[in-house]
Design a protein around this motif. Structure first.
Motif, PDB file in Angstrom:
ATOM      1  N   ALA A 250       0.912  -1.221  -0.118  1.00 18.44           N
ATOM      2  CA  ALA A 250       0.141   0.169  -0.050  1.00 18.44           C
ATOM      3  C   ALA A 250       0.816   1.358  -0.001  1.00 18.44           C
ATOM      4  N   ALA A 309      -8.315  -2.600   4.582  1.00 19.69           N
ATOM      5  CA  ALA A 309      -6.752  -2.210   5.104  1.00 19.69           C
ATOM      6  C   ALA A 309      -6.196  -3.417   5.844  1.00 19.69           C
ATOM      7  N   SER A 314      -1.108  -0.951   5.317  1.00 21.47           N
ATOM      8  CA  SER A 314      -2.187  -0.222   4.878  1.00 21.47           C
ATOM      9  C   SER A 314      -2.454   1.124   5.167  1.00 21.47           C
TER      10      SER A 314
END
Length: 457
Positions: A250, A309, A314
């Motif tokens: 991410a 997430a 994340s």
């Protein structure tokens, strides 16, 4: 090809090899190559597969808090079934036949639960079934951003993941020029993914050194998730063949934008002739059904954030001003909110879920998006939250997203909403894995800590 056509093709193939795979809870594709005869023999009764794949993390370290399987159960085989409808061939591996699989119920183990409750594809199929029973056809697509490096798995280890060489230098989003430097890789991505039944709607550079973005063509929700799950591994395999390593983290670098995995979603009638999100008589062309769907997603989002997430990393992406949402908001064509409505034409009217990152398990992220939208329809929720105008980061009227995996997991583990959406067994298993992930992180000493405290404190 129907099922018999596929079986005939396999029987007549020159190659005795079949490859199949499935995603674990983290979205990592696991699987093996088997002989053609084993494949044919297992079509009716399935195969046994060691259920340790539901009892370890991304580094193959067994959980210390698992109930699904573990040392207490002896890691037995769980039944896995190949889905013939997922047949495709691997164009970069001599067109070896490839299938996706998922786990089916096994006799109950004590203690523990059967692998079905942990299987992400099985979860999505169940929610897709609920959607169909409500009279809807769910059409979905996921898009991904990812960074590419001129490295190998060995060089990453040798460099301790430091001072990596990006595929191309500089910030150059939507560049026509940069892909020409690596035109063989660029065109292989588009062409080979298409041959692998993952047709791309678009492929371009994003802003950042060596970063690409691809939008996958939309499809029925389970097939869309299949394509998204296979996309990530396929990109990595194609990259390997060009001396490139692709990452779907991410946020791999604090100074660069993160990598999204936005989900595009719409509901149609069962005949697929009418987009049920579109109503030209209503403000913003938004039907009442669409408003209920959005209301459900906003209501459920704080309860199920780890589905969108799922890693420590994340939450490094979900920060203000970094092209990722931080608030529980919606808007019409505004890229600063959690949900973005696109509504200019019936065929393309949809809701874009912008919380999901490139590091998600597509089955879980899409299951969470669909289940929470259906929750709003089922409970006839009203969209009382006004659309955000301008900077969505400052619109905190409906709350903000959790800032770390520990807080997000704690909420989900204790949420009746999450249990209603996914079932108690899945919520228990998934949140235990996220708790494990957090505990592995807090034990570590980071480079930041060493640089900040080593000498001066």
């Amino acid at each position: 090809m129907n099922q018999q056509d596929i079986i005939d093709f396999i029987q007549q193939s020159d190659s005795p090899k079949i490859k199949y795979g499935f995603t674990d809870i983290d979205g990592v594709l696991r699987g093996k190559i088997i002989h053609r005869q084993k494949f044919l023999d297992g079509l009716s009764d399935g195969f046994g597969f060691c259920d340790v794949v539901w009892g370890w993390d991304v580094s193959d370290t067994p959980y210390d808090n698992g109930q699904t399987t573990g040392w207490h159960s002896g890691y037995p085989d769980a039944p896995v079934r190949i889905d013939l409808a997922t047949f495709r061939q691997l164009p970069w591996e001599d067109n070896i036949p490839f299938f996706l699989a998922d786990f089916t119920p096994a006799p109950e183990k004590q203690p523990g639960i059967h692998a079905l409750a942990a299987c992400p594809r099985s979860l999505l199929k169940r929610i897709a079934g609920q959607c169909a029973n409500m009279g809807f056809h769910a059409e979905y697509a996921q898009e991904f951003e990812w960074f590419n490096f001129r490295e190998t798995p060995k060089s990453l280890q040798d460099k301790s993941f430091q001072n990596l060489e990006p595929l191309t230098p500089g910030m150059f989003g939507y560049s026509i020029l940069r892909p020409s430097l690596e035109s063989a890789f660029y065109h292989d991505l588009f062409d080979l993914l298409g041959q692998f039944d993952i047709p791309l709607e678009g492929l371009h550079t994003e802003t950042g050194p060596g970063v690409y973005e691809a939008a996958i063509m939309h499809d029925e929700v389970v097939r869309a998730a299949d394509k998204a799950a296979l996309f990530k591994t396929a990109v990595k395999e194609i990259a390997y063949r060009h001396g490139i390593v692709a990452t779907f983290m991410a946020k791999w670098n604090a100074d660069l934008p993160g990598c999204s995995g936005h989900i595009h979603q719409s509901l149609w009638n069962s005949e697929q002739t009418a987009n049920l999100f579109y109503d030209a008589t209503q403000p913003n062309n938004m039907s009442e059904l669409m408003r209920q769907f959005i209301a459900g997603q906003l209501y459920c989002l704080p309860h199920i954030t780890p589905m969108f997430a799922p890693t420590i990393n994340s939450y490094k992406r979900l920060v203000e001003g970094a092209w990722a949402p931080t608030t529980v908001t919606w808007s019409v064509d505004n890229r600063t909110t959690a949900l973005r409505v696109l509504n200019h034409k019936e065929a393309y009217t949809r809701v874009e879920h912008r919380v999901s990152g490139a590091d998600t398990n597509p089955y879980l992220a899409i299951a969470a998006a669909l289940a929470s939208g259906l929750y709003g329809i089922r409970h006839k929720l009203s969209l009382d939250i006004p659309a955000s105008v301008g900077n969505g980061y400052t619109d905190k009227r409906n709350g903000i997203l959790p800032s770390n995996l520990a807080d997000a997991t704690r909420v989900m583990a204790n949420s009746p909403v999450a249990t209603e959406l996914f079932g108690a067994e899945f919520v228990d298993h998934f949140t235990r894995t996220r708790d494990w992930e957090w505990r592995q992180y807090i034990r570590q000493v980071s480079d930041w800590e060493l640089k900040r405290y080593f000498e001066i404190i």
